[in-house]
Design a protein around this motif. Structure first.
Motif, PDB file in Angstrom:
ATOM      1  N   SER A  41       0.849  -1.194   0.000  1.00  5.23           N
ATOM      2  CA  SER A  41       0.000   0.000   0.000  1.00  5.23           C
ATOM      3  C   SER A  41       0.878   1.235   0.000  1.00  5.23           C
ATOM      4  N   SER A  42       0.284   2.373  -0.332  1.00  7.33           N
ATOM      5  CA  SER A  42       1.087   3.586  -0.323  1.00  7.33           C
ATOM      6  C   SER A  42       1.458   3.970   1.106  1.00  7.33           C
ATOM      7  N   GLY A  66       5.413  -6.874 -14.360  1.00  5.02           N
ATOM      8  CA  GLY A  66       4.434  -7.850 -13.888  1.00  5.02           C
ATOM      9  C   GLY A  66       4.763  -8.435 -12.529  1.00  5.02           C
ATOM     10  N   ALA A  67       5.199  -7.584 -11.594  1.00  3.72           N
ATOM     11  CA  ALA A  67       5.445  -8.052 -10.226  1.00  3.72           C
ATOM     12  C   ALA A  67       4.165  -7.796  -9.430  1.00  3.72           C
ATOM     13  N   LEU A  68       3.331  -8.841  -9.329  1.00  2.00           N
ATOM     14  CA  LEU A  68       1.999  -8.680  -8.745  1.00  2.00           C
ATOM     15  C   LEU A  68       1.867  -9.526  -7.484  1.00  2.00           C
ATOM     16  N   PHE A  69       0.979  -9.090  -6.608  1.00  2.00           N
ATOM     17  CA  PHE A  69       0.703  -9.897  -5.411  1.00  2.00           C
ATOM     18  C   PHE A  69      -0.806  -9.992  -5.241  1.00  2.00           C
ATOM     19  N   LEU A  70      -1.222 -10.979  -4.457  1.00  2.00           N
ATOM     20  CA  LEU A  70      -2.653 -11.128  -4.160  1.00  2.00           C
ATOM     21  C   LEU A  70      -2.945 -10.538  -2.792  1.00  2.00           C
ATOM     22  N   ASP A  71      -4.005  -9.733  -2.699  1.00  2.00           N
ATOM     23  CA  ASP A  71      -4.370  -9.148  -1.406  1.00  2.00           C
ATOM     24  C   ASP A  71      -5.266 -10.119  -0.616  1.00  2.00           C
ATOM     25  N   GLU A  72      -5.798  -9.625   0.516  1.00  2.00           N
ATOM     26  CA  GLU A  72      -6.597 -10.479   1.401  1.00  2.00           C
ATOM     27  C   GLU A  72      -7.798 -11.084   0.682  1.00  2.00           C
ATOM     28  N   SER A  83      -5.484  -9.160  -7.438  1.00  2.00           N
ATOM     29  CA  SER A  83      -4.103  -8.950  -7.854  1.00  2.00           C
ATOM     30  C   SER A  83      -3.766  -7.456  -7.960  1.00  2.00           C
ATOM     31  N   HIS A  84      -2.609  -7.070  -7.440  1.00  2.00           N
ATOM     32  CA  HIS A  84      -2.145  -5.671  -7.514  1.00  2.00           C
ATOM     33  C   HIS A  84      -0.647  -5.643  -7.799  1.00  2.00           C
ATOM     34  N   PRO A  85      -0.171  -4.566  -8.425  1.00  2.00           N
ATOM     35  CA  PRO A  85       1.282  -4.413  -8.548  1.00  2.00           C
ATOM     36  C   PRO A  85       1.899  -4.046  -7.197  1.00  2.00           C
ATOM     37  N   ILE A  86       3.069  -4.589  -6.946  1.00  2.00           N
ATOM     38  CA  ILE A  86       3.799  -4.265  -5.719  1.00  2.00           C
ATOM     39  C   ILE A  86       4.182  -2.782  -5.746  1.00  2.00           C
TER      40      ILE A  86
END
Length: 562
Positions: free
Chosen positions: A163-164, A416-422, A426-429
């Motif tokens: 997150s920011s 394409g460095a993505l992660f899955l949230d709760e 999918s979001h970019p890091i």
RNA sequence: CGGGGCGUAGCGUAGUCCGGUUAUCGCGCCUGCUUUGGGAGCAGGAGGUCGCAAGUUCGAAUCUUGCCGCCCCGACCA
């Protein structure tokens, strides 16, 4: 270490090619030698200091949770193609001839490459990864010894957040770690707001050291601490007020008048009545930039409004406007016109007529230049007001020691460095990147801590704590006493450089000791030995005392603990 | 990339304009003796592709051309 057996090639004379103080002293003390322009070898004495700086950096990076990596400097080009930075770096990037490799100028891509394989979940973050490693940049003009080289050591770190707010926290941690690092190194530095430049991202600060050898220019307010790179700095200047009535436009014959100064002298007017024109070309489109009087265009500020702007060539100028650089003006100019804020709505102004040897008077920018835009485009000057506290700003050159950036998702998106949230979305890091020029820390320290004799080291960075000088090393009692001291000081944990040279004169040894600049010199001489004493000299202040040999440890403890 | 300067022994340099024995001087280095509280003295000695290449010439550190390297200013620059 015994000087008679060490490779510490000091120079009495100043090498021809060195101009900047730190460069001269690093050469003269045998810390470095040049191999090629912008490429330096660190000799044993210099490398000791490098290691000390690295250790401080490691301790502070580890303290904020950083994990040290060691990435390759030799990189496959294709990874860099993913972010289009092969093109962005252009000639600054070194390319390997016989394979599709490049020499890495920085490591965002490589860190992101690893991150995208392993940071798959929000649970994996935050992470802070760092390394201390050699970077390669094909600088067009290396300069000032190790201050700008083609190969240099950098501590670079990268934060990965979800997150920011997380990024803000990582950024703040780096900010505090950097302050500790530079404080521990004994540097007088300050932090300025900066442009993010080609790195992209939202926020950026530079850690700067005031120095005539600097390549950046910063504005600084002594009273409130406001500091900014002039690329982005703001200041308060007297606003200029529109006159009651606007005159009509009139043409003036101004033979051989080119500069604003010449125009003012010729017409007997003030430069605040003049609008200077600079023509930039952006992707083949001309943009006229209007500045008040002699004020200069801040091209970094301009870049935000006009991408890829470059000053027009003389031929382009006359083709576009029908006049040469000294006679160009906004009236009748076909194309975009951006004026500096200070010119807003002014009237009765003078500017070029787009006709050689002619200027126009009576210009009302609102009436006569209808397509005008306004923006803050000026380079601020020393003596202008601080926007926070109204004191006067100082403007001076400075060396950039470190730079911290909030990168955001620029690299994670393109790679394409993505992660899955709760929620499984999918979001970019969200990334930050943070750099310190390790050699620059050393050069800046020396810039700030030297005198006519040489370097003045503080205990923290000094390659040795104590410079032990045995004066006449052919006298048995001097040899015995100084050898004993050498052993006992080392067993107390001090790093000792022992000048045990047999045939060097006293003056020679003293001058070398002052040049090398260890914080404490202990001088063992025949005369004082008769009273069981040695002399102790503090390099920084030049103070000397006589100390009983068996009191030496206590005296040193007092000095070093001060 | 534009402008300026430079390249002679490890370092600093003279000589180059105006070609002519064996390339100058200081520091440093080696040997010996003396000296040892602020960069010692005497004596002897070693060390050079004069940046590289081609050319002009009876003859080139010196003149011509090309190249390479280094420094400074500017442009550029995380």
């Amino acid at each position: 270490m015994k000087l008679s057996k060490s490779f510490i090639p000091t120079l009495k004379e100043v090498p021809n090619d060195a101009v900047v103080t730190s460069h001269v002293l690093m050469l003269r003390t045998g810390m470095i030698r040049m191999l090629s322009a912008g490429i330096y070898s660190f000799l044993p004495l210099g490398y000791k200091v490098v290691k000390k700086v690295c250790e401080i950096i490691r301790e502070e990076m580890d303290a904020i949770g950083g994990q040290e990596f060691h990435l390759p400097a030799l990189n496959p080009k294709e990874i860099w193609e993913e972010t289009n930075r092969v093109e962005a770096f252009g000639d600054t990037m070194f390319h390997v001839k016989n394979r599709e490799y490049i020499l890495a100028p920085t490591h965002e891509e490589i860190m992101t490459y690893h991150a995208r394989r392993v940071l798959a979940s929000y649970k994996d973050m935050p992470q802070t990864w760092y390394q201390i490693q050699t970077k390669f940049r094909n600088e067009p003009r290396p300069r000032s010894g190790i201050i700008r080289g083609r190969q240099f050591l950098m501590k670079d770190s990268y934060s990965f957040d979800t997150s920011s707010e997380g990024l803000d926290a990582s950024y703040k941690l780096h900010d505090s770690a950097y302050r500790k690092i530079f404080e521990r190194c004994g540097l007088k530095f300050f932090v300025v707001g900066a442009s993010s430049g080609a790195m992209g991202g939202s926020g950026s600060e530079e850690f700067m050291v005031k120095s005539s050898a600097g390549e950046d220019t910063v504005a600084y307010c002594e009273s409130c601490g406001y500091a900014g790179n002039v690329e982005v700095a703001v200041s308060k200047v007297e606003p200029l007020i529109r006159k009651e009535s606007s005159k009509e436009i009139y043409e003036i014959h101004t033979p051989n008048v080119k500069s604003i100064d010449e125009l003012c002298a010729f017409l007997n007017i003030d430069e605040t009545q003049c609008a200077k024109s600079r023509v930039y070309i952006s992707d083949n489109t001309p943009v006229l930039v209007l500045m008040l009087g002699n004020e200069e265009v801040n091209e970094t500020k301009l870049e935000k409004l006009v991408a890829n702007a470059r000053p027009g060539h003389p031929e382009e100028l006359s083709e576009l406007t029908g006049a040469d650089a000294g006679s160009i003006g906004p009236v009748g100019f076909k194309g975009r016109i951006i004026a500096d804020e200070r010119l807003r709505n002014l009237n009765n102004m003078f500017s070029g007529a787009n006709k050689n040897d002619y200027h126009i008077g009576g210009i009302d920018l609102t009436r006569d230049v209808t397509n005008i835009e306004y923006a803050d485009l000026r380079i601020i000057k020393a003596g202008e007001g601080c926007t926070r506290c109204n004191s006067k700003l100082d403007v001076f050159p400075a060396i950039e020691l470190g730079h911290i950036f909030k990168l955001g998702t620029k690299y994670s998106e393109s790679m394409g460095a993505l992660f899955l949230d709760e929620n499984g979305k999918s979001h970019p890091i969200i990334m930050g990147s943070y750099g310190i020029g390790v050699e620059r820390v050393i050069a800046c320290y020396i810039e700030q801590n030297n005198d006519e004799k040489g370097i003045v080291w503080d205990k923290t960075l000094a390659p040795f704590h104590i410079h032990l000088i045995g004066l006449n090393m052919k006298k048995e009692e001097v040899i015995t006493a100084s050898e004993n001291l050498y052993t006992s000081l080392q067993s107390e944990g001090y790093l000792v450089l022992f000048d045990d040279r047999k045939d060097a004169q006293a003056g020679f040894k003293f001058n070398d000791a002052d040049l090398l600049g260890m914080p404490i010199q202990i001088i063992v001489g025949e005369k004082k030995l008769k009273e069981n004493k040695v002399e102790l000299k503090i390099r920084k202040s030049g103070e000397r005392f006589e100390v009983e040999i068996d009191q030496i440890n206590e005296t040193l403890k007092n000095i070093f603990n001060q």
